[in-house]
Write a protein that holds these residues in place. Structure first.
Motif, short mmCIF file in Angstrom:
data_model
loop_
_atom_site.label_atom_id
_atom_site.label_comp_id
_atom_site.label_asym_id
_atom_site.label_seq_id
_atom_site.Cartn_x
_atom_site.Cartn_y
_atom_site.Cartn_z
N THR A 141 0.68 -1.07 0.06
CA THR A 141 -0.02 0.01 0.13
C THR A 141 0.85 1.02 -0.10
N LEU A 171 -6.63 -4.26 -7.35
CA LEU A 171 -6.81 -3.86 -5.98
C LEU A 171 -5.32 -3.30 -5.85
N HIS A 172 -5.32 -2.27 -4.95
CA HIS A 172 -3.82 -1.54 -4.92
C HIS A 172 -3.67 -0.96 -3.31
N THR A 218 -5.15 4.59 -2.33
CA THR A 218 -5.22 3.47 -3.09
C THR A 218 -6.24 2.63 -3.02
N THR A 221 -9.01 1.32 -6.18
CA THR A 221 -9.29 -0.27 -5.99
C THR A 221 -10.80 -0.34 -6.63
N TRP A 256 -13.40 -4.20 -1.23
CA TRP A 256 -12.28 -3.73 -0.50
C TRP A 256 -12.09 -2.24 -0.28
N ARG A 257 -13.12 -1.28 -0.70
CA ARG A 257 -13.71 -0.05 -0.62
C ARG A 257 -14.27 0.29 0.60
#
Length: 429
Positions: A115, A141-142, A148, A152, A157-158
């Motif tokens: 990340t 995905l970052h 980041t 994504t 994942w947000r």
């Protein structure tokens, strides 16, 4: 024998003391207490073949003796002084990275997580271009920081309810589930061509960079067509936009090349790395061409970034990969794994698609109507764990079996896993 508290007590403490955002695999998870190369051992002494490597971290194997020796020697000499002081490993690893990365990537900034590396790369792109917009890929995905996470393209994942503005998403190159309902190669890489429209009509013409994983890991092991990144780079160059390649999950021999982007004959302007660089030690970096890196002149440091211990691990990792020819093993064992999965697929249509490069392979499980078979995947992964095999899962619908084992895995290991997997599929299809 050591007395371990066991899975039940760990789960109780986890519930009481760990934030609930952190989940875990399995209905009945084991407590892992030991690792030796491609194998893990739980608190009862049971052996497991690890086919996930801590999500592409343990490329050189658990507790690899050569890497462990280098780390222990460094711990005994000097553990930390911060990178504002001079240490030798720090610059020696940076030199190694300049030698093994593609193109003219040369100057690195060390930090601790993927990340952090992605966040730093995005900042560098802004400094160099003077622009503040970004383009990412759907299903990419970052990371878990605000920027980041905003870049994504996977909703689960947000977490941030207020994402950063100025971010645009391009369709990802998923040929099995094409977001544009087209077919390769007749599509003429339309998913890449759409970047032109996104830049011209959706942005304010202030795009600093396009960021992408060469193979989307959490997105489901999505491998682009061969010419995808070349087309993307042409479009970006036309608009003076930088290409940031996120090699956090794909780097360090995983795909049969030192870095996955090398499979696509494309050179990034900035590249990020983490995970396998330390083989378990916390280290990450972003590396750029000198003319881009040299714009970063205001004070910047990472307290633990590039510390003597983590960089000792990094140097040992690069040495081990090279001396033990892990790239070749990734190619050979990856070909064996893909063929074995395709053989199973011919008799069991529960496997809808097999894809990947080297030892980064995904098998997407589907129902008869091609809808995601996530429920069956969970049962199969649980069964495989009980049989002594650790397999990952990913994909937008969490219906993709993820095979990302230590790159020291051997032919018998894969044959044994394939035999067990076919039995598990027969049981639950």
């Amino acid at each position: 024998m050591t007395n371990y508290i066991g899975p039940k007590e760990i789960l109780a403490k986890k519930k009481k003391y760990i934030m609930p955002c952190l989940g875990h695999f399995y209905q009945n998870p084991p407590e892992f207490v030991k690792g030796r190369m491609q194998y893990l051992y739980d608190s009862t002494g049971k052996e497991y073949l690890d086919l996930f490597a801590g999500v592409s971290v343990i490329n050189c194997g658990h507790c690899n003796p050569e890497i462990t020796k280098a780390v222990c020697a460094q711990v005994n000499d000097l553990q930390h002084v911060c990178n504002i002081y001079l240490t030798e490993n720090f610059v020696n690893l940076a030199e190694k990275l300049a030698q093994i990365t593609p193109g003219t990537l040369q100057k690195s900034f060390f930090c601790s997580t993927g990340t952090e590396a992605n966040e730093g790369a995005l900042l560098l792109a802004q400094l160099y271009t003077g622009n503040n917009e970004f383009i990412g890929l759907r299903h990419g995905l970052h990371g878990r920081t605000k920027l980041t996470m905003s870049l994504t393209g996977i909703s689960m994942w947000r977490t941030d309810p207020h994402p950063v503005g100025g971010i645009h998403f391009a369709p990802n190159p998923n040929c099995y589930r094409c977001p544009l309902k087209k077919h390769y190669p007749e599509c003429d890489l339309e998913c890449a061509n759409m970047l032109e429209d996104i830049i011209s009509y959706a942005t304010a013409d202030k795009v600093a960079a396009f960021i992408a994983e060469p193979i989307q890991g959490n997105g489901g092991i999505i491998v682009p067509p061969k010419g995808y990144f070349k087309r993307v780079k042409e479009i970006l160059a036309k608009h003076h936009i930088l290409l940031i390649v996120d090699e956090v999950q794909t780097g360090f021999a995983r795909t049969g090349k030192m870095f996955a982007i090398e499979n696509f004959d494309t050179t990034p302007d900035i590249m990020t790395m983490a995970k396998a660089l330390g083989n378990g030690a916390p280290i990450s970096a972003f590396i750029a061409r000198p003319e881009i890196a040299d714009i970063y002149v205001k004070p910047g440091a990472s307290t633990l970034g590039g510390n003597p211990v983590s960089t000792a691990a990094g140097i040992a990792v690069v040495k081990y990969i090279t001396e033990h020819n892990l790239m070749e093993n990734a190619r050979q064992r990856g070909a064996q794994l893909k063929k074995g999965l395709q053989d199973i697929q011919r008799n069991h249509p529960l496997i809808g698609d097999v894809r990947g490069l080297g030892l980064m392979v995904g098998a997407e499980l589907v129902n008869k109507d091609k809808s995601p078979a996530a429920d069956k995947l969970d049962k199969i992964v649980e069964q495989m764990k009980d049989d002594g095999f650790i397999i990952g899962k990913n994909g937008i619908a969490r219906n993709v079996l993820a095979f990302q084992p230590p790159l020291v895995i051997n032919e018998n290991d894969i044959n044994n896993m394939l035999e067990a997997l076919e039995s598990a599929i027969k049981k639950y299809e």
